[in-house]
Design an enzyme around this catalytic site. Sequence first.
Site, PDB file in Angstrom:
ATOM      1  NE  ARG A  85       0.900  17.626 -13.860  1.00 31.58           N
ATOM      2  CZ  ARG A  85       0.819  16.857 -12.140  1.00 31.58           C
ATOM      3  NH1 ARG A  85       0.867  16.496 -11.419  1.00 31.58           N
ATOM      4  NH2 ARG A  85       1.827  15.884 -13.041  1.00 31.58           N
TER       5      ARG A  85
ATOM      6  CD  GLU B 285      -2.968  17.337 -16.442  1.00 33.03           C
ATOM      7  OE1 GLU B 285      -2.169  16.572 -16.792  1.00 33.03           O
ATOM      8  OE2 GLU B 285      -3.842  17.064 -18.011  1.00 33.03           O
TER       9      GLU B 285
ATOM     10  CE  LYS C 245       5.312  17.251 -14.571  1.00 32.72           C
ATOM     11  NZ  LYS C 245       6.041  16.212 -14.651  1.00 32.72           N
TER      12      LYS C 245
ATOM     13  CD  GLU D 129       8.326  16.977 -22.545  1.00 31.56           C
ATOM     14  OE1 GLU D 129       7.427  18.166 -22.119  1.00 31.56           O
ATOM     15  OE2 GLU D 129       7.832  15.554 -23.286  1.00 31.56           O
TER      16      GLU D 129
ATOM     17  CG  ASN E  64      -1.401  17.926 -21.455  1.00 32.56           C
ATOM     18  OD1 ASN E  64      -0.564  16.814 -21.186  1.00 32.56           O
ATOM     19  ND2 ASN E  64      -2.491  17.866 -20.409  1.00 32.56           N
TER      20      ASN E  64
ATOM     21  CG  HIS F 164       0.300  12.038 -26.520  1.00 31.90           C
ATOM     22  ND1 HIS F 164      -0.552  12.861 -24.951  1.00 31.90           N
ATOM     23  CD2 HIS F 164       0.961  11.923 -26.218  1.00 31.90           C
ATOM     24  CE1 HIS F 164       0.197  12.829 -24.367  1.00 31.90           C
ATOM     25  NE2 HIS F 164       1.396  12.483 -24.855  1.00 31.90           N
TER      26      HIS F 164
ATOM     27  NE  ARG G 220      -3.932  -2.295   1.919  1.00 33.41           N
ATOM     28  CZ  ARG G 220      -3.778  -3.519   2.340  1.00 33.41           C
ATOM     29  NH1 ARG G 220      -2.231  -3.139   3.633  1.00 33.41           N
ATOM     30  NH2 ARG G 220      -4.272  -4.217   2.572  1.00 33.41           N
TER      31      ARG G 220
ATOM     32  CG  HIS H 134       2.010  16.403 -24.613  1.00 36.68           C
ATOM     33  ND1 HIS H 134       3.058  17.802 -23.937  1.00 36.68           N
ATOM     34  CD2 HIS H 134       3.210  15.822 -24.275  1.00 36.68           C
ATOM     35  CE1 HIS H 134       4.345  17.273 -23.883  1.00 36.68           C
ATOM     36  NE2 HIS H 134       4.332  16.121 -24.040  1.00 36.68           N
TER      37      HIS H 134
END
Length: 370
Positions: free
Chosen positions: A248, A244, A234, A192, A252, A259, A128, A255
């Site tokens: 945040r 997000e 960041k 980035e 992206n 992507h 956990r 992206h």
Amino acid sequence: MFYSGLTLKITQIPVKTASADYRVYVGRELFPLLARRVVMKSGRRVFVLTSPEIWALWGRRLLASFPRKAQPTVLFLAAGEPHKRMAEVERLAGELAAAGADRSSLLIAFGGGIVGDLGGFLAAIYMRGIEYVQAPTTLLAQVDSSVGGKTGVNLVAGKNLIGSFHHPSAVFADLAVLQTLPERELRAGLFESVKAGIIRDAALFRFMEKNAAKILARDADALGRVIAASIRMKAEVVGIDERESGLRMILNFGHTLGHAIEAATGYRRLLHGEAIAWGMLAALRIALQRGTVTEAQSARMEQTIAAYGPLPHFRASVEKLLDAAGRDKKNRAGMRRFVLPKGIGDAVVVEDVTDGELADAAGWVLERAR
Ligand SMILES: NC(=O)c1ccc[n+]([C@@H]2O[C@H](COP(=O)([O-])OP(=O)(O)OC[C@H]3O[C@@H](n4cnc5c(N)ncnc54)[C@H](O)[C@@H]3O)[C@@H](O)[C@H]2O)c1
Ligand SMILES: [Zn+2]
């Protein structure tokens, strides 16, 4: 914050979010600092997760930083995205258990973003949750994936579809290990950092615009400055919006189509950062048409992206890219959310980019990528 020793200059960047509070250390030769930090609590078992390639290059040095009586146990994950899977998490959890890892044990994720993402997830769910630290060895992992607490693995259905938020207790971004990083991986990570500059740090952008040669030559001061500034950006964004739900999302930038390009080319042709660079060029196109950037600003951003190239060429159809962009998990049903730069050093998230705009931008990129 700088600490000056005889040969050491270490920058510390605090990350403070709703659920975590830790530091990122940026500097050269951080293994001794890392070892001191993780063996502080005596009696606890320390494990290293790494890949065989990275271990062959840096393993001996890392082990030499630990006292003989407190040597960590090393676990391996084969390199490559196909290994970032649940099956490997289960295998490694079994190895941890067999080696006697308990709730007080600590895991060091020593590798690129794949080791970091999977190692963080393993630490999140083993008994956990156990403590872990990130020791990122690629530029991408240093400036992006090791900070912010996102961990996870891939499914056949898509990348990063299983995961959790689990922050490391510290991050050690060591410039020394970047010496062996292949040139193309370095460039991919730098995209980035260009992104970081464009969306939130105009000074970082200007520095990268003017110093590409030095940065690409891995000049320690120049590269260290880029890494620290990217991490600071960041850390600040994640500190404001850990989960997000708002700010945040600006991370992206590039992206959505990036992507889509990765997916349409089967994740083989381009490195992540390279696909994101093409995606940023596409987004700039939409920004220019919507007037959130001027011609001159757009040209500077395009030139700076190009300075960290070359970008590999690829072929795909507009339909395929749109289709892949539609499956992007960041979109809400029926709405195409998109990050656009607002000048240089700022960005906005819009919710109403049309398929027409996206098709135009995709077509423009495909024309140049042929
Ligand atoms: N968690 C996040 O917020 C986040 C953000 C961005 C990306 N990611 C994830 O990061 C992953 C990509 O990470 P990556 O780009 O670091 O790729 P990677 O982990 O595959 O590493 C790239 C290659 O470089 C090699 N390598 C690593 N360090 C080296 C060194 N110092 N010297 C020589 N070779 C070295 C690796 O063996 C590998 O072959 C993806 O799975 C992506 O989903 C996560
Ligand atoms: Zn990215």
